[in-house]
Write an enzyme that holds these catalytic residues in place. Structure first.
Site, short mmCIF file in Angstrom:
data_model
loop_
_atom_site.label_atom_id
_atom_site.label_comp_id
_atom_site.label_asym_id
_atom_site.label_seq_id
_atom_site.Cartn_x
_atom_site.Cartn_y
_atom_site.Cartn_z
N ASP A 70 -47.64 25.28 -8.14
CA ASP A 70 -47.55 23.85 -8.44
C ASP A 70 -48.86 23.42 -9.06
O ASP A 70 -49.92 23.80 -8.60
CB ASP A 70 -47.31 23.06 -7.15
N ASP A 97 -59.64 -1.85 -6.45
CA ASP A 97 -58.57 -0.83 -6.57
C ASP A 97 -58.91 0.35 -5.67
O ASP A 97 -59.87 1.08 -5.92
CB ASP A 97 -58.50 -0.39 -8.04
N ALA A 129 -45.79 -0.84 -9.31
CA ALA A 129 -45.02 0.04 -10.19
C ALA A 129 -44.28 -0.75 -11.25
O ALA A 129 -43.98 -0.22 -12.32
CB ALA A 129 -44.05 0.88 -9.36
N ARG A 156 -47.39 -2.22 -13.64
CA ARG A 156 -48.25 -1.10 -14.03
C ARG A 156 -49.61 -1.60 -14.53
O ARG A 156 -50.21 -1.04 -15.44
CB ARG A 156 -47.57 -0.20 -15.07
N LYS A 208 -56.66 -3.83 -16.23
CA LYS A 208 -56.51 -2.48 -16.78
C LYS A 208 -55.11 -2.01 -16.42
O LYS A 208 -54.53 -2.47 -15.43
CB LYS A 208 -57.58 -1.53 -16.22
N ASP A 235 -43.29 22.84 -0.23
CA ASP A 235 -43.29 22.15 1.04
C ASP A 235 -42.09 21.24 1.22
O ASP A 235 -41.69 20.95 2.33
CB ASP A 235 -44.60 21.39 1.26
#
Lengths: 569, 683
Positions: B309, B346, B380, B383, B396, B519
């Site tokens: 991965d 943030d 989300a 964004r 940003k 996993d």
């Protein structure tokens, strides 16, 4: 040893390579069923044979059915040959009115020719009728060789294929081996033999008057034709008792070169066939290199110890400059005799152009040891290749682990099943060679056959069983093998040496064919190149050879030291 | 990595117990599992009987026969000892594990739907059955393996992993599996029991490290067939020697023939074979990886392709800021400052990396004294994130979202801005646009940072013949850029679990062996399909069941070491087999002349080691043969060192050490033993 001698050896071996390479590639085409130069002539014959025998050339067999076909075919050949010998006095083509062959000898001889051994407990020209020689023995010379080729091709296919059970059709392979390979070559070589002065006639004998005025009957017969297949098929059963030392079998240096060339031809060629069929020519070259190196080393030992001569004879006033000439034909010379000795035993041919019994002890170890290593240097037609593959599997197993991967050969994983079968096959050799030797060495009946006592007598017994088990057929002489004990046990040794060995090998082929190929990577153990060659040689010598060291120590090795110490026995 | 106590090779308590076990393992029932040692045991008994007979009948040569008998027994005992030491090292670990399992009481909930506050009854952990639902609160030990169905808790899994930092276990998602014997540190969880006592993860682990369930692995089986076959062949050689010697009027005693047999059969590798297998498994456990079978360890050595991965293995897992690119008229410093302000509140890893870059690389001061008037967290949907500070709206976010915010289309954005965005995307990075008010200031280059050491490891893998494949959810462009930076051989972009499974199958069809780690529950089919599937301890129960190894540290890079451990196991077997067989050459030269020198004094020329007497020669070979087993125990346990130098070079090296060494060492060793034996007057 002389430079000229080595040049002769190199020339013969070079001629073998030059012919074996195209022949090997041609054989790959033949057994893949592709069109070849001979197809125009042979295809119709082949088709007629299949139609007659109701064989479907397109349908293939798995290993078991292939092996059973082989056993049935050879079993029938054995019974036919046995019957022919037992009934030769009532059958035609018996100009010298030979009597029926007694059962022990008939068993031994039939087994001998079916297994490609051609051990002869009899003198050919004074025992066998022309019918037996031609319809029996010579036919088996072809068929036993064709069987060997077929088996080797089937084993090769197993490695070339991936994830299938079928490994070919025995009847097709044996037919093609005979029609496309053995027959044309035999005709070609027979003509060359005849050209070099070997007789080819149906006349039984000629009468001659010697210088002393005595009448002498000199046996004749279809010698050239039998000689050709005897060498090509690594059979080795001579027309005459003296085999290739006889002036009618091997009259001059040309016929001698032809003999060596023709016996090495197919076993060498089949390594090229192998490389081509598994899709990696280097794999074939590697096996050939191993065979070649050991063969040349063997030749060198014989050459060196024979030219060094025998100090006992030197002490008795014999000129040592020509080396040990006892039992050798002066017309062949030391170099080509040495090559012949090593080749005929490295191959399972067994034709002899010198008496191995008369070699110096060290020179005598070579033919003995070559046979004990399992007849793989380069071995009999076909049988040499599959024997070498078994050794390669063992090498890959022992050494492959050393690179940290579970071992694989030609992309096929070597696992417990293959190991079990390989060990089973390998067990046959010491079991027969040492087992029978140990019994014969203490059995008064057997010991009565010995012409010599001491270590040399032991070597004679050891040689006989090594020769029979390895399906070689050469004799050390000095041993009267035409006794019930030797006829029976040697016959059994030949049978086990051929069939008890090849059945597990075919089972390996069956298992290998069903495996899927694993991809090669930089982590894969390389099975080509000098490193693997060296390794394979090491395994052959250590695994194959150490077993016989105690027996050899009490035979030729001690004889050598005794000779150096100036002792006789 | 592992915090577990590592026992030294020569831990005294293990050795003491192993010595006792070595005798116990003489029981024929146990000995018969090892054909080579069984044969040795049988002939040792035979020589002992001969010795007793000779004593009873008052015959001579008692010292010789007695010593041979004793050393034959020692040969068997040494082999048993090697196995017992290997087992002992595993057992010490098992004992530590077992302690955590003792008599836990479970809080059994009466209904599966019950919650924390419902009544529960106390039930011993070993009486739980699959499907029971239990409550585990802070301070409780989790009674058995299970799946969290409610709640979230921090759990100390050090009993299993040796790692003392607690891990979070919560319902749903990929971190829902809990292991019996681990302790809840805070909060509570409700667990549905999936494995009953005796078959839990801990139980299996104990059984494995103890070697109780040990079965011969496929390759070990094949090798022991080879060794048995060789033993049988040499048995023929030695037995037939009787007849052959008789012909030569040499009397060879049974004792001497037995000595010859035992020195020739591969006792060295035969005696160490099972110790090598156990130690290989043990090495893996020490490395905090538990394999469900020895077969998996062997397969690990054969792996051709590693499926890795991207996230967490090849890259650090988070995109980090790597550069600030200004639009014309602005300086880098301006962009850095705006970005810093926009990211002050943030707390995402990306945000923190922007702050760190702005401070570290551009030396901007701490702006902690400035208090934003408004904080816009990342979502989300939008964004975009940012702050209002000093009357400026600093934002940003994703380029298209920011363009929409400032009311521009990409065509009308400054050319330099467009170029920056394009070049960042082309190299696999993520561009973030930064704006003050409605002015675009510049672009932040967020980059998937490839771990610095990973490229050399991949190069090493390529040397080993192993292909590396990166699996990522990124688009092909990004994937290609990271793949080339990390130096992997291949990549699967926009990978779904089905893609992984399909890739594994297609590689397997080409004859390759695949290892992967995973996993999540959606990794389970691929883990099961792969030849070596390493599940992460933090993963779901489904993943752990599907794989054939569990990595207790949950470190996907360990796949590389697992492969090496597998190779090391096979190499150790191969090297010691080669050594064992090569030894025979010297032994022949010791024993054969000794056997026959009475009949043929000329054979004395073969006595190249100039051993003192026939008796001392034979005795020395037998003693050397026994002692070499002990001498090689450390090597069997630690394994032959693996070097990623390619198969041919590796073979050449091992062949030189163990093949050539195997031929030479016994010549020297037997000579030394012979000097000692004759100095002590033992023969």
């Amino acid at each position: 040893m002389t430079l000229v001698g080595w040049f002769e050896i190199a020339l013969v071996l070079g001629a073998v390579l030059a012919a074996a390479w195209p022949l090997g590639l041609y054989m790959a085409r033949v057994f893949a069923g592709e069109r070849t130069a001979l197809s125009t002539v042979m295809r119709p014959v082949e088709r007629a044979l299949y139609a007659f025998a109701r064989i479907h050339p397109g349908s293939e067999q798995n290993w078991l059915s292939y092996t059973l076909s082989m056993l049935v075919f050879n079993g029938a050949g054995f019974l036919f040959l046995y019957a022919l010998m037992r009934l030769q006095h009532v059958l035609p083509l018996d100009p010298q009115n030979f009597a029926a062959i007694e059962p022990g000898l008939a068993f031994n001889t039939a087994m001998s020719f079916v297994t490609n051994t051609n051990w002869q407990s009899y003198a050919g020209e004074t025992t066998m009728s022309h019918l037996v020689q031609m319809a029996g023995l010579t036919v088996q010379n072809f068929l036993s060789a064709a069987t060997g080729i077929a088996l080797a091709i089937a084993v090769t296919r197993a490695f070339a294929r991936s994830g299938i059970r079928e490994i070919g059709n025995f009847w097709v392979d044996v037919t093609r081996a005979t029609l496309y390979v053995l027959l044309p070559l035999a005709i070609f070589v027979a003509i060359l033999y005849a050209a070099s002065g070997v007789p080819q006639t149906l006349a039984a004998s000629v009468s001659a008057t010697t210088l002393e005025g005595a009448k002498q009957t000199i046996a004749l017969g279809p010698v050239a034709s039998q000689e050709a297949i005897k060498q090509l098929g690594t059979n080795g059963g001579g027309f005459f008792n003296a085999n290739a030392a006889h002036p009618f079998e091997n009259p001059n240096v040309w016929s001698n070169v032809l003999s060596i060339w023709s016996m090495l031809l197919i076993p060498t060629a089949i390594t090229f066939t192998f490389g081509r069929m598994v899709g990696d020519r280097r794999q074939g070259y590697t096996l050939l290199a191993v065979m070649g190196v050991l063969l040349i080393v063997g030749t060198a030992v014989v050459y060196a110890s024979e030219t060094a001569g025998n100090p006992l004879l030197t002490a008795a006033g014999v000129d040592p400059s020509s080396g040990n000439l006892e039992g050798k034909e002066i017309r062949f010379g030391q170099a080509l005799t040495a090559l012949y000795v090593a080749a005929t035993t490295g191959l399972s041919c067994g034709a002899v152009n010198a008496m191995h019994d008369s070699l110096t002890p060290l020179g005598g170890i070579v033919p003995l040891f070559m046979m004990q290593l399992g007849e793989i240097l380069p071995g009999g037609v076909g049988s040499g290749l599959y024997g070498m593959i078994v050794m390669a599997l063992l090498t890959v197993f022992v050494a492959g682990l050393m690179v940290g991967r579970t071992p694989e050969y030609l992309g096929k994983k070597v696992e417990a099943r293959e190991m079990k079968l390989a060990m089973l096959a390998l067990l046959v050799l010491p079991f027969c060679i040492l087992g029978f030797t140990a019994i014969a060495a203490v059995l008064p009946t057997a010991l009565a056959s010995l012409a010599n006592s001491g270590p040399h007598g032991l070597t004679e017994i050891l040689y006989a069983y090594s020769s029979a088990t390895g399906n070689n057929g050469s004799a050390f002489a000095g041993l009267n093998a035409n006794t019930p004990w030797f006829n029976t046990t040697l016959g059994l040794a030949m049978m086990f040496g051929r069939f008890a060995y090849v059945v597990p090998v075919m089972a390996i082929a069956g298992s290998i064919a069903t495996k899927t190929n694993t991809a090669a990577s930089a982590g894969t153990f390389p099975t080509d190149g000098t490193l693997f060659c060296g390794l394979l040689i090491g395994v052959i010598l250590i695994l194959g050879g150490l077993l016989y060291f105690p027996a050899l120590a009490l035979g030729p090795i001690v004889e050598h030291f005794l000779m150096l110490a100036g002792k006789t026995f | 990595m592992s915090k577990r106590v590592i026992h030294g090779l020569l831990d005294r308590s293990i050795l003491r117990r192993a010595a006792v076990d070595a005798v116990r393992k003489l029981a024929p029932r146990k000995l018969v599992r090892n054909p080579v040692m069984f044969v040795t045991g049988v002939v040792a008994a035979l020589v002992t009987l001969i010795f007793i007979r000779d004593v009873a009948m008052g015959r001579g040569g008692l010292l010789f026969t007695g010593q041979i008998a004793a050393w034959l027994w020692f040969t068997v005992l040494f082999a048993n000892f090697a196995e017992a030491v290997a087992e002992g090292r595993g057992r010490a670990q098992a004992d530590a594990l077992r302690r955590t399992r003792s008599d836990t009481m479970a809080k059994l909930l009466l209904h599966p739907d019950d919650t924390k506050d419902d009544p529960w009854e106390s039930k011993p952990a070993q009486d739980l059955v699959a499907g029971d639902v239990v409550l585990v609160e802070a301070g409780d030990t989790i009674p058995a393996d299970g799946e969290v169905i409610q709640g979230i808790a921090s759990v100390n899994e050090s009993a299993i992993t040796g790692e003392s930092a607690p891990v979070i276990r919560e319902s749903g998602g990929d971190r829902s599996a809990v292991t019996g014997g681990t302790v809840v540190l805070s909060d509570w969880i409700i667990v549905r029991i999936t494995a009953v006592a005796g078959s839990s993860f801990l139980d299996r682990m104990i059984a494995l490290v103890e070697g109780a369930e040990r079965q011969k692995t496929p390759n070990e089986l094949a090798l022991s067939i080879l060794l048995s076959g060789m033993t049988l062949i040499l048995l023929i050689t030695v037995t037939t020697l009787w007849g052959i010697a008789d012909y030569s009027s040499t009397e060879v005693s049974v004792t001497v023939l037995v000595a010859l047999l035992v020195t020739l059969i591969p006792t060295t590798i035969g005696g160490l074979l099972s110790a090598i297998g156990i130690a290989g498994m043990d090495r893996l456990v020490r490395f905090n990886v538990v394999a469900t079978s020895g077969r998996a360890v062997e397969a690990a050595g054969d792996v051709d392709t590693l499926l890795l991965d991207k996230t967490g293995t090849i890259t650090y897992g988070n995109r980090l800021a790597s550069a600030f690119i200004p639009v014309p008229g602005r300086s880098e410093h301006d962009v850095a400052e705006s970005s810093l302000l926009a990211s002050l509140a943030d707390e995402t890893p990306e945000g923190r990396s922007i702050v760190a870059l702005a401070r570290g690389h551009y030396g901007l001061p701490d702006m902690g004294n400035k208090v934003p008037t408004k904080v816009i967290p990342f979502s989300a949907q939008t964004r975009v994130s940012g702050v209002d500070i000093d009357g400026r709206c600093i934002r940003k976010g994703a380029v298209d979202a920011m363009l929409a915010q400032v009311g521009q289309s990409i065509e009308h954005a400054p050319a330099a801005f467009r170029q920056a965005v394009d070049s960042i995307a082309r190299t696999g990075g993520t561009p973030l646009a930064v704006a003050v008010g409605s002015d675009l200031v510049g672009v932040i280059h967020l980059k998937d940072v490839v771990k610095p050491e990973i490229k050399t490891r991949f190069a090493a893998l390529r040397q080993m013949g192993i292909k590396t494949v990166m699996v990522t959810g990124d688009n092909p462009v990004t994937a290609a850029a990271i793949a080339s930076e990390a130096g992997v051989d291949d990549y699967i972009a926009e990978a779904t679990p089905q893609d992984k499974l399909a890739y594994i199958r297609s590689e397997q069809r080409k004859g390759r062996l695949i290892a992967m780690c995973g996993d999540g529950t959606n990794d389970a089919p691929a883990l099961a399909q792969a030849d070596v599937g390493v599940a992460m301890q933090t993963g779901t129960q489904a993943a752990r069941e599907a794989g054939n190894m569990v990595d207790l540290d949950s470190d996907p890079t360990k796949l590389i070491e697992i492969t090496e451990i597998g190779k090391q196991l096979l190499m150790t077997r191969g090297s010691l087999t080669t050594f064992s067989i090569a030894n025979d050459v010297a032994k022949y030269f010791a024993i054969i002349p000794a056997l026959f020198i009475a009949t043929y004094p000329e054979l004395g020329k073969l006595n190249v080691m100039a051993l003192a007497t026939p008796q001392s020669a034979i005795l020395s070979a037998v003693i050397f043969n026994a002692l070499i087993i002990v001498a090689l125990i450390p090597l069997a346990l630690t394994g032959v060192a693996y070097r990623p130098i390619g198969a041919a070079a590796l073979l050449r090296r091992n062949l030189l050490v163990y093949g050539l060494g195997g031929i030479i060492v016994p010549f020297i060793g037997i000579k030394i033993v012979d000097l000692a034996v004759s100095a002590l007057g033992l023969a």
